[in-house]
Design a protein around this motif. Sequence first.
Motif, mmCIF file in Angstrom:
data_model
loop_
_atom_site.group_PDB
_atom_site.id
_atom_site.type_symbol
_atom_site.label_atom_id
_atom_site.label_comp_id
_atom_site.label_asym_id
_atom_site.label_seq_id
_atom_site.Cartn_x
_atom_site.Cartn_y
_atom_site.Cartn_z
ATOM 1 N N ASN A 197 0.884 -1.244 -0.199
ATOM 2 C CA ASN A 197 -0.176 -0.068 0.151
ATOM 3 C C ASN A 197 0.798 1.376 0.023
ATOM 4 O OD1 ASN A 197 -2.690 -1.450 -0.206
ATOM 5 N ND2 ASN A 197 -2.419 -1.823 1.991
ATOM 6 N N ALA A 198 1.582 1.717 1.078
ATOM 7 C CA ALA A 198 2.177 2.786 0.991
ATOM 8 C C ALA A 198 3.338 3.167 -0.017
ATOM 9 C CB ALA A 198 3.069 3.034 2.406
ATOM 10 N N TRP A 199 3.757 2.357 -0.642
ATOM 11 C CA TRP A 199 4.633 2.569 -1.758
ATOM 12 C C TRP A 199 4.046 3.318 -2.892
ATOM 13 C CZ3 TRP A 199 3.072 0.879 -6.468
ATOM 14 C CH2 TRP A 199 1.913 -0.211 -6.472
ATOM 15 N N ARG A 200 2.734 3.236 -3.213
ATOM 16 C CA ARG A 200 2.134 3.484 -4.025
ATOM 17 C C ARG A 200 2.168 5.334 -4.302
ATOM 18 N NH1 ARG A 200 -4.253 3.297 -6.904
ATOM 19 N NH2 ARG A 200 -3.753 3.710 -8.699
ATOM 20 N N ALA A 201 2.137 5.829 -3.228
ATOM 21 C CA ALA A 201 2.190 7.231 -3.372
ATOM 22 C C ALA A 201 3.378 7.653 -3.846
ATOM 23 C CB ALA A 201 1.538 7.937 -1.955
ATOM 24 N N HIS A 202 4.474 6.793 -3.137
ATOM 25 C CA HIS A 202 5.699 7.316 -3.508
ATOM 26 C C HIS A 202 6.035 7.222 -5.169
ATOM 27 C CE1 HIS A 202 6.702 8.098 0.544
ATOM 28 N NE2 HIS A 202 6.403 6.783 1.129
ATOM 29 N N VAL A 203 5.602 6.132 -5.654
ATOM 30 C CA VAL A 203 5.767 5.801 -6.868
ATOM 31 C C VAL A 203 5.097 6.735 -8.023
ATOM 32 C CG1 VAL A 203 5.076 4.180 -9.017
ATOM 33 C CG2 VAL A 203 5.912 3.110 -6.679
ATOM 34 N N GLU A 204 3.773 7.036 -7.647
ATOM 35 C CA GLU A 204 3.108 8.126 -8.354
ATOM 36 C C GLU A 204 3.756 9.478 -8.410
ATOM 37 O OE1 GLU A 204 -0.783 7.947 -6.892
ATOM 38 O OE2 GLU A 204 -1.422 6.202 -8.066
ATOM 39 N N GLY A 205 4.408 9.710 -7.255
ATOM 40 C CA GLY A 205 4.931 10.991 -7.243
ATOM 41 C C GLY A 205 6.212 11.077 -7.703
ATOM 42 N N ALA A 206 7.013 10.094 -7.803
ATOM 43 C CA ALA A 206 8.158 9.839 -8.590
ATOM 44 C C ALA A 206 8.084 9.917 -10.159
ATOM 45 C CB ALA A 206 8.906 8.415 -8.350
ATOM 46 N N MET A 207 6.803 9.243 -10.511
ATOM 47 C CA MET A 207 6.559 9.342 -11.856
ATOM 48 C C MET A 207 6.202 10.791 -12.343
ATOM 49 S SD MET A 207 6.893 6.174 -12.968
ATOM 50 C CE MET A 207 6.214 6.693 -14.569
ATOM 51 N N LYS A 208 5.626 11.518 -11.699
ATOM 52 C CA LYS A 208 5.381 13.037 -11.840
ATOM 53 C C LYS A 208 6.570 13.842 -12.080
ATOM 54 C CE LYS A 208 0.529 12.849 -10.093
ATOM 55 N NZ LYS A 208 -0.325 13.570 -8.960
ATOM 56 N N LEU A 209 7.499 13.563 -11.107
ATOM 57 C CA LEU A 209 8.773 14.259 -11.060
ATOM 58 C C LEU A 209 9.551 13.923 -12.263
ATOM 59 C CD1 LEU A 209 9.487 14.244 -7.051
ATOM 60 C CD2 LEU A 209 8.964 16.355 -8.825
ATOM 61 N N ILE A 210 9.655 12.614 -12.526
ATOM 62 C CA ILE A 210 10.444 12.236 -13.720
ATOM 63 C C ILE A 210 10.082 12.714 -15.129
ATOM 64 C CG2 ILE A 210 10.976 10.316 -15.450
ATOM 65 C CD1 ILE A 210 10.777 8.526 -12.523
ATOM 66 N N SER A 211 8.855 13.041 -15.075
ATOM 67 C CA SER A 211 8.262 13.642 -16.430
ATOM 68 C C SER A 211 8.954 15.129 -16.607
ATOM 69 C CB SER A 211 6.849 13.672 -16.621
ATOM 70 O OG SER A 211 6.297 14.242 -15.372
ATOM 71 N N SER A 212 9.374 15.672 -15.331
ATOM 72 C CA SER A 212 9.558 17.112 -15.478
ATOM 73 C C SER A 212 11.218 17.355 -15.435
ATOM 74 C CB SER A 212 9.082 17.857 -14.009
ATOM 75 O OG SER A 212 9.816 17.459 -13.011
ATOM 76 N N LEU A 213 11.937 16.365 -15.427
ATOM 77 C CA LEU A 213 13.298 16.208 -15.594
ATOM 78 C C LEU A 213 13.862 17.059 -16.934
ATOM 79 C CD1 LEU A 213 14.391 12.686 -13.999
ATOM 80 C CD2 LEU A 213 14.750 15.046 -12.929
ATOM 81 N N LYS A 214 14.681 17.700 -16.703
ATOM 82 C CA LYS A 214 15.508 18.537 -17.770
ATOM 83 C C LYS A 214 16.612 17.667 -18.318
ATOM 84 C CE LYS A 214 13.623 22.925 -16.205
ATOM 85 N NZ LYS A 214 14.166 24.307 -15.814
#
Length: 465
Positions: A197-214
């Motif tokens: 359970n708790a991992w999912r919020a971190h994964v979703e947050g990481a995916m959003k940040l990865i999309s913003s990497l320059k």
Amino acid sequence: MPDHLQSLIKPSEDDGNSRAWTFTCDSNPSIVERDDLQAPLYISPIDPLFQDMDNPSRRYLCHFATTLCEDLVIADVPNENPFRSLIPICRDHPILLHIIVANSAMHISSMSRPGFDPHIGGVQSPVLGNSSLNILSNTRHSTDAPAGATLDALLAKQNAIHLLKTALENLPSTDVDLIVTVILLFINLELIDSGKNAWRAHVEGAMKLISSLKSFENHRMSPIALIRDRITSDCLTYHILGSTLTNSTTFLDPFALPIDITTILRRSEANSYLSFPTTLLQILFRACELSNIACRLPTTESHTLINEAHSLLDAAQSFDVAAWANSVEGAPTQRTPNRIHTALAHQNAVCIYIYRSITHFPADMNSEALVTEIIHHLSFVDPKDPLSKATSWPTFIAGAETDNPVYRQWALDRLNRLWNVLPWGYVQTAVEVMQMAWRLRDESGLHSTGWVQQLKTLGNHWLIA
């Protein structure tokens, strides 16, 4: 709160990355074997960079460097492990230091947990609950005691969460590579604990940040940016594997992000402990999407799903595993045969998942033959082989799929042996969920049909890596 978790570092006037760094430990010769799980940890880094830390903090860093880092790669060779390179950086980034301490302390706690009974008749719930809190006792905070390590892990996690919240509120002025790395370590922390359970919020947050990497700018490249590929690759793989048992109307498609995800994944294949071929990961994600569509479509449209499943199966079965393994290794090596066997196990497991991604599949499918293939290939990969760390997911899929009591016992035995060398909580969770799948279908009389859908309807989030 213990002093060593209130302030792990002191400000320094020097740049911690301006000097060559080597990790040296002062080791007590009585602790030389990783298998000695009950022994106190009497080793600590003696590099001058860390001399302003107290002993428990330095011991946790040393445990991370000498033990946990090894779990995160296939080949732990000098200058090739990106996670060990985080240690000198953490002196200048308290958020990174706290999450590393949390990982290390939780790992020490997990190493002390009781195993599980690997016999079908004697197991219903093989592990502790959703966390290891029930082993706490009144004890001092110390790496000498598993309960103290658990408390230290939770306190360091709390500190890291507070710092992460602050960093996310000031994202324009924050090193995004650093934050993605910290979030990956949060995911690893949840996997070490239970993978529930708790991992999912971190994964979703990481995916959003990865999309913003320059894109990289060489004159501004941070030390953490240098290991971006590996950090990104692990986050993406966790996202896909976590999607296999998660029911969601929408999934963020990692392959649609505005960065070259496929290339990043392929560059990291050789030394990622997950060792999951990128092509099969792409197919598996499409199967996850198909599974969620199947949950919502009426039975009358099952022929459309069957056609799509057939297309995915053709793609998975046409993947040239031997060519992939040789390209990953660069040239045939001692590891190549086991790399091939591990990838073939993944290939067959992906095929099983595609079969089970829809409920109404043709009756002529032979999933038991695929289970037999997985068992055959994994028989070549000894649990002590570093590649065994990549085998929990195909073992789980084979075990959850089969109705054969001999094969079910094989899955329990293999996960039990894997736990002995990789004491991460998600391994025990894999046993728990696998047995849940058996009970659901044994009680319903549906045999193997639809076990993926049955697990998804429970509304839990399990990450079995």
